[in-house]
Scaffold this motif. Structure first.
Motif, PDB file in Angstrom:
ATOM      1  N   GLY A 165       0.838  -1.252  -0.158  1.00 46.25           N
ATOM      2  CA  GLY A 165      -0.070  -0.078   0.089  1.00 46.25           C
ATOM      3  C   GLY A 165       0.655   1.233   0.210  1.00 46.25           C
ATOM      4  N   THR A 166       0.257   2.481  -0.094  1.00 45.46           N
ATOM      5  CA  THR A 166       0.980   3.525  -0.277  1.00 45.46           C
ATOM      6  C   THR A 166       0.292   4.812   0.476  1.00 45.46           C
ATOM      7  OG1 THR A 166      -0.079   4.356  -2.199  1.00 45.46           O
ATOM      8  CG2 THR A 166       1.962   3.299  -2.364  1.00 45.46           C
ATOM      9  N   THR A 167       0.584   5.835   0.859  1.00 49.19           N
ATOM     10  CA  THR A 167       0.074   7.052   1.402  1.00 49.19           C
ATOM     11  C   THR A 167       0.757   8.257   1.446  1.00 49.19           C
ATOM     12  OG1 THR A 167      -0.919   7.631   3.610  1.00 49.19           O
ATOM     13  CG2 THR A 167       1.249   6.781   3.800  1.00 49.19           C
ATOM     14  N   THR A 168      -0.056   9.262   1.215  1.00 49.76           N
ATOM     15  CA  THR A 168       0.399  10.649   1.158  1.00 49.76           C
ATOM     16  C   THR A 168       0.154  11.451   2.428  1.00 49.76           C
ATOM     17  OG1 THR A 168      -1.536  11.574   0.113  1.00 49.76           O
ATOM     18  CG2 THR A 168      -0.130  10.748  -1.434  1.00 49.76           C
ATOM     19  N   SER A 169      -0.152  10.702   3.514  1.00 51.53           N
ATOM     20  CA  SER A 169      -0.555  11.241   4.830  1.00 51.53           C
ATOM     21  C   SER A 169       0.794  12.068   5.297  1.00 51.53           C
ATOM     22  CB  SER A 169      -1.365  10.376   5.894  1.00 51.53           C
ATOM     23  OG  SER A 169      -2.665   9.941   5.110  1.00 51.53           O
ATOM     24  N   THR A 170       0.655  12.781   6.235  1.00 52.28           N
ATOM     25  CA  THR A 170       1.770  13.321   6.978  1.00 52.28           C
ATOM     26  C   THR A 170       1.362  12.858   8.471  1.00 52.28           C
ATOM     27  OG1 THR A 170       0.834  15.455   7.149  1.00 52.28           O
ATOM     28  CG2 THR A 170       2.418  15.062   5.284  1.00 52.28           C
ATOM     29  N   ASP A 171       2.680  13.119   9.420  1.00 53.24           N
ATOM     30  CA  ASP A 171       2.388  12.864  10.779  1.00 53.24           C
ATOM     31  C   ASP A 171       1.073  13.459  11.310  1.00 53.24           C
ATOM     32  OD1 ASP A 171       4.726  11.193  10.472  1.00 53.24           O
ATOM     33  OD2 ASP A 171       6.212  12.627  11.503  1.00 53.24           O
ATOM     34  N   GLY A 172       0.397  12.761  11.924  1.00 53.88           N
ATOM     35  CA  GLY A 172      -0.595  13.564  12.596  1.00 53.88           C
ATOM     36  C   GLY A 172      -1.751  12.300  13.122  1.00 53.88           C
ATOM     37  N   THR A 173      -3.000  12.450  13.376  1.00 56.11           N
ATOM     38  CA  THR A 173      -3.940  11.569  13.807  1.00 56.11           C
ATOM     39  C   THR A 173      -4.540  10.932  12.867  1.00 56.11           C
ATOM     40  OG1 THR A 173      -5.595  13.316  14.157  1.00 56.11           O
ATOM     41  CG2 THR A 173      -4.031  12.777  15.974  1.00 56.11           C
ATOM     42  N   SER A 174      -4.484  11.054  11.710  1.00 58.94           N
ATOM     43  CA  SER A 174      -5.322  10.535  10.600  1.00 58.94           C
ATOM     44  C   SER A 174      -4.197  10.024   9.460  1.00 58.94           C
ATOM     45  CB  SER A 174      -6.338  11.412   9.903  1.00 58.94           C
ATOM     46  OG  SER A 174      -6.816  10.836   8.722  1.00 58.94           O
ATOM     47  N   LEU A 175      -4.757   8.746   9.050  1.00 63.34           N
ATOM     48  CA  LEU A 175      -3.983   8.094   8.038  1.00 63.34           C
ATOM     49  C   LEU A 175      -4.746   7.659   6.845  1.00 63.34           C
ATOM     50  CD1 LEU A 175      -1.473   6.468   6.987  1.00 63.34           C
ATOM     51  CD2 LEU A 175      -1.863   4.405   8.571  1.00 63.34           C
ATOM     52  N   ARG A 176      -4.323   7.783   5.636  1.00 64.83           N
ATOM     53  CA  ARG A 176      -4.977   7.579   4.560  1.00 64.83           C
ATOM     54  C   ARG A 176      -4.428   6.474   3.832  1.00 64.83           C
ATOM     55  NH1 ARG A 176      -9.356  10.203   0.532  1.00 64.83           N
ATOM     56  NH2 ARG A 176     -10.474  10.449   2.622  1.00 64.83           N
ATOM     57  N   VAL A 177      -4.711   5.134   3.431  1.00 62.86           N
ATOM     58  CA  VAL A 177      -3.952   3.970   2.895  1.00 62.86           C
ATOM     59  C   VAL A 177      -4.643   4.118   1.540  1.00 62.86           C
ATOM     60  CG1 VAL A 177      -3.196   1.759   3.022  1.00 62.86           C
ATOM     61  CG2 VAL A 177      -3.585   3.037   4.908  1.00 62.86           C
ATOM     62  N   SER A 178      -3.751   3.791   0.430  1.00 59.74           N
ATOM     63  CA  SER A 178      -4.113   3.452  -1.009  1.00 59.74           C
ATOM     64  C   SER A 178      -3.760   2.071  -1.193  1.00 59.74           C
ATOM     65  CB  SER A 178      -3.594   4.279  -1.747  1.00 59.74           C
ATOM     66  OG  SER A 178      -4.011   5.786  -1.839  1.00 59.74           O
ATOM     67  N   LEU A 179      -4.734   1.059  -1.299  1.00 57.72           N
ATOM     68  CA  LEU A 179      -4.474  -0.411  -1.486  1.00 57.72           C
ATOM     69  C   LEU A 179      -3.757  -0.604  -2.698  1.00 57.72           C
ATOM     70  CD1 LEU A 179      -6.864  -0.170   0.780  1.00 57.72           C
ATOM     71  CD2 LEU A 179      -7.512  -2.361  -0.135  1.00 57.72           C
ATOM     72  N   ALA A 180      -2.921  -1.506  -2.430  1.00 56.36           N
ATOM     73  CA  ALA A 180      -2.198  -2.153  -3.789  1.00 56.36           C
ATOM     74  C   ALA A 180      -3.073  -2.793  -4.687  1.00 56.36           C
ATOM     75  CB  ALA A 180      -1.063  -3.279  -3.406  1.00 56.36           C
ATOM     76  N   LYS A 181      -3.197  -2.745  -6.018  1.00 55.45           N
ATOM     77  CA  LYS A 181      -3.893  -3.044  -6.944  1.00 55.45           C
ATOM     78  C   LYS A 181      -4.321  -4.549  -6.665  1.00 55.45           C
ATOM     79  CE  LYS A 181      -5.727  -3.264 -11.816  1.00 55.45           C
ATOM     80  NZ  LYS A 181      -6.199  -4.637 -11.468  1.00 55.45           N
ATOM     81  N   THR A 182      -3.602  -5.631  -6.481  1.00 54.52           N
ATOM     82  CA  THR A 182      -3.469  -6.916  -6.067  1.00 54.52           C
ATOM     83  C   THR A 182      -4.699  -6.843  -4.666  1.00 54.52           C
ATOM     84  OG1 THR A 182      -1.508  -7.713  -7.058  1.00 54.52           O
ATOM     85  CG2 THR A 182      -2.762  -9.036  -5.505  1.00 54.52           C
ATOM     86  N   ASP A 183      -4.508  -6.192  -3.805  1.00 50.20           N
ATOM     87  CA  ASP A 183      -5.191  -6.239  -2.580  1.00 50.20           C
ATOM     88  C   ASP A 183      -6.552  -5.687  -2.955  1.00 50.20           C
ATOM     89  OD1 ASP A 183      -3.074  -7.074  -1.246  1.00 50.20           O
ATOM     90  OD2 ASP A 183      -2.422  -5.146  -0.460  1.00 50.20           O
ATOM     91  N   LEU A 184      -6.992  -4.647  -3.627  1.00 46.86           N
ATOM     92  CA  LEU A 184      -7.983  -4.265  -4.060  1.00 46.86           C
ATOM     93  C   LEU A 184      -8.772  -5.279  -4.879  1.00 46.86           C
ATOM     94  CD1 LEU A 184     -10.177  -2.027  -3.971  1.00 46.86           C
ATOM     95  CD2 LEU A 184      -9.083  -0.969  -5.859  1.00 46.86           C
ATOM     96  N   ASP A 185      -8.147  -5.953  -5.789  1.00 45.35           N
ATOM     97  CA  ASP A 185      -8.899  -7.080  -6.684  1.00 45.35           C
ATOM     98  C   ASP A 185      -9.295  -7.950  -5.805  1.00 45.35           C
ATOM     99  OD1 ASP A 185      -8.395  -5.514  -8.986  1.00 45.35           O
ATOM    100  OD2 ASP A 185      -6.586  -6.567  -9.729  1.00 45.35           O
ATOM    101  N   ASN A 186      -8.344  -8.473  -4.737  1.00 48.15           N
ATOM    102  CA  ASN A 186      -8.886  -9.507  -3.726  1.00 48.15           C
ATOM    103  C   ASN A 186     -10.114  -9.174  -2.993  1.00 48.15           C
ATOM    104  OD1 ASN A 186      -6.857 -11.368  -4.661  1.00 48.15           O
ATOM    105  ND2 ASN A 186      -5.400 -10.627  -3.170  1.00 48.15           N
ATOM    106  N   VAL A 187     -10.151  -7.971  -2.553  1.00 47.50           N
ATOM    107  CA  VAL A 187     -11.312  -7.409  -1.562  1.00 47.50           C
ATOM    108  C   VAL A 187     -12.497  -7.662  -2.773  1.00 47.50           C
ATOM    109  CG1 VAL A 187     -12.404  -5.406  -0.689  1.00 47.50           C
ATOM    110  CG2 VAL A 187     -10.004  -5.941  -0.080  1.00 47.50           C
ATOM    111  N   LYS A 188     -12.355  -7.281  -4.182  1.00 45.75           N
ATOM    112  CA  LYS A 188     -13.484  -7.325  -4.797  1.00 45.75           C
ATOM    113  C   LYS A 188     -14.113  -8.700  -5.125  1.00 45.75           C
ATOM    114  CE  LYS A 188     -12.863  -2.686  -7.126  1.00 45.75           C
ATOM    115  NZ  LYS A 188     -12.626  -1.907  -8.291  1.00 45.75           N
TER     116      LYS A 188
END
Length: 346
Positions: free
Chosen positions: A76-99
């Motif tokens: 996965g990847t993220t563009t979040s910075t240090d703080g109380t919130s974290l936004r994760v972009s799932l790897a395509k393989t993981d998103l496909d598995n979820v679907k």
């Protein structure tokens, strides 16, 4: 209180380090279309310490029950910075598995998260307090965007198409009659499938296979401008071709070019031959598949008086002749006009 001069700052008497790990406050968001998960924490977290494979999405609060669907991230990847919130972009393989997990994260109630203590730390490097009971998502965004075809392969021997898509699709929704074979991206030389082909695939996924009917394969092979090689092999399709895992119909974006073209390497066989007119010297031969009459070599035909050449000395090999396609047979038959000299000798 009397002010203290900057040059007379007091030394702290007792300093107690932060030794308490952060906790997950909320599973804020899961966006199935974009593959984004957002988490909030009880205190500032160190983004660089995030280890995404320590996050698991699960269908229910507990995985103890048989059949509960679970996907543990591989990256996965993220563009979040240090703080109380974290936004994760799932790897395509993981998103496909979820679907592909048909009961997981299809609504808020069946979209939960667990985290190991190794998932992330606070700014003092205290490990997260593990989330072992699936915490339900607060806001869920469904996938409302249809898939698109990205590539296809064709085996002209078997007539099997392998269709590739940008996200998982349901094999039971595949309608091969929505395909049109064309010889270029802007071609008018086309062949629309007119019979329901056999769906070879038995599982959902990024690729599906379908096999042309015998009639459609014959029509394609008889067309000398279509699917001769990779440069003449393209596909168009309509929205009825297939649906993704959320029942969104496929979207047509552009004509798709073949990725792997496997030519037909199996030679045709002779089914039967007939003398239409002995006096006129017209011979008709039918084959197992379409043939090219322009490649006809008359000297390769020998007529004989018995089925087995060892049982007769009566035989004759043609010396010349011309062949033409029998149009009504989709080039599976050719008509041969013998020369007069051969007719006389026969």
């Amino acid at each position: 209180v009397n002010p203290t001069a900057a040059t007379a700052a007091k030394t702290i008497r007792t300093f107690t380090n932060d030794t308490t790990g952060p906790t997950l406050s909320s599973f804020v968001l899961f966006d199935l279309a974009q593959g984004i998960a957002e988490l909030s924490f009880s205190e500032t977290i160190k983004i660089s310490s995030a280890k995404f494979p320590q996050l698991t999405l699960q269908q229910l609060q507990s995985t103890a029950l048989s059949g509960v669907e679970v996907v543990t991230l591989t990256g996965g990847t993220t563009t979040s910075t240090d703080g109380t919130s974290l936004r994760v972009s799932l790897a395509k393989t993981d998103l496909d598995n979820v679907k592909l997990a048909t009961g997981l994260c299809i609504s808020a109630g069946v979209c939960r998260v667990t985290l190991t203590s190794a998932f992330i730390t606070d700014m003092a490097n205290n490990a997260l307090q593990a989330v072992t009971s699936g915490q339900v998502v607060q806001r869920f965004t469904d996938d409302n965007t249809g898939p698109s075809m990205t590539a296809f392969d064709i085996d002209m021997g078997s007539g099997v198409f392998t269709l590739s898509f940008n996200e998982p699709v349901q094999f039971l929704t595949l309608q091969s009659t929505a395909l049109t074979l064309v010889s270029s991206a802007a071609s008018t030389a086309a062949s629309r499938l007119v019979q329901i082909a056999t769906v070879v695939s038995t599982t959902n996924g990024l690729t599906l296979q379908t096999q042309l009917s015998a009639n459609d394969l014959t029509i394609v092979k008889a067309n000398k401008a279509l699917y001769v090689d990779a440069s003449t092999s393209f596909l168009n399709y309509t929205s009825s071709l297939v649906k993704d895992m959320r029942n969104n119909p496929v979207q047509f974006t552009s004509t798709v070019s073949v990725q792997t073209f496997t030519p037909d390497t199996v030679a045709p066989t002779v089914n039967q031959f007939t003398f239409l007119s002995m006096n006129a010297g017209t011979l008709r031969i039918s084959f197992s598949e379409p043939v090219d009459s322009a490649t006809f070599v008359p000297t390769r035909i020998t007529l004989q008086a018995a089925l087995n050449s060892l049982l007769t000395t009566e035989n004759f090999t043609l010396t010349a002749g011309t062949a033409t396609d029998v149009a009504s047979t989709q080039s599976k038959e050719i008509s041969i006009a013998l020369v007069q000299n051969d007719i006389t000798r026969i």
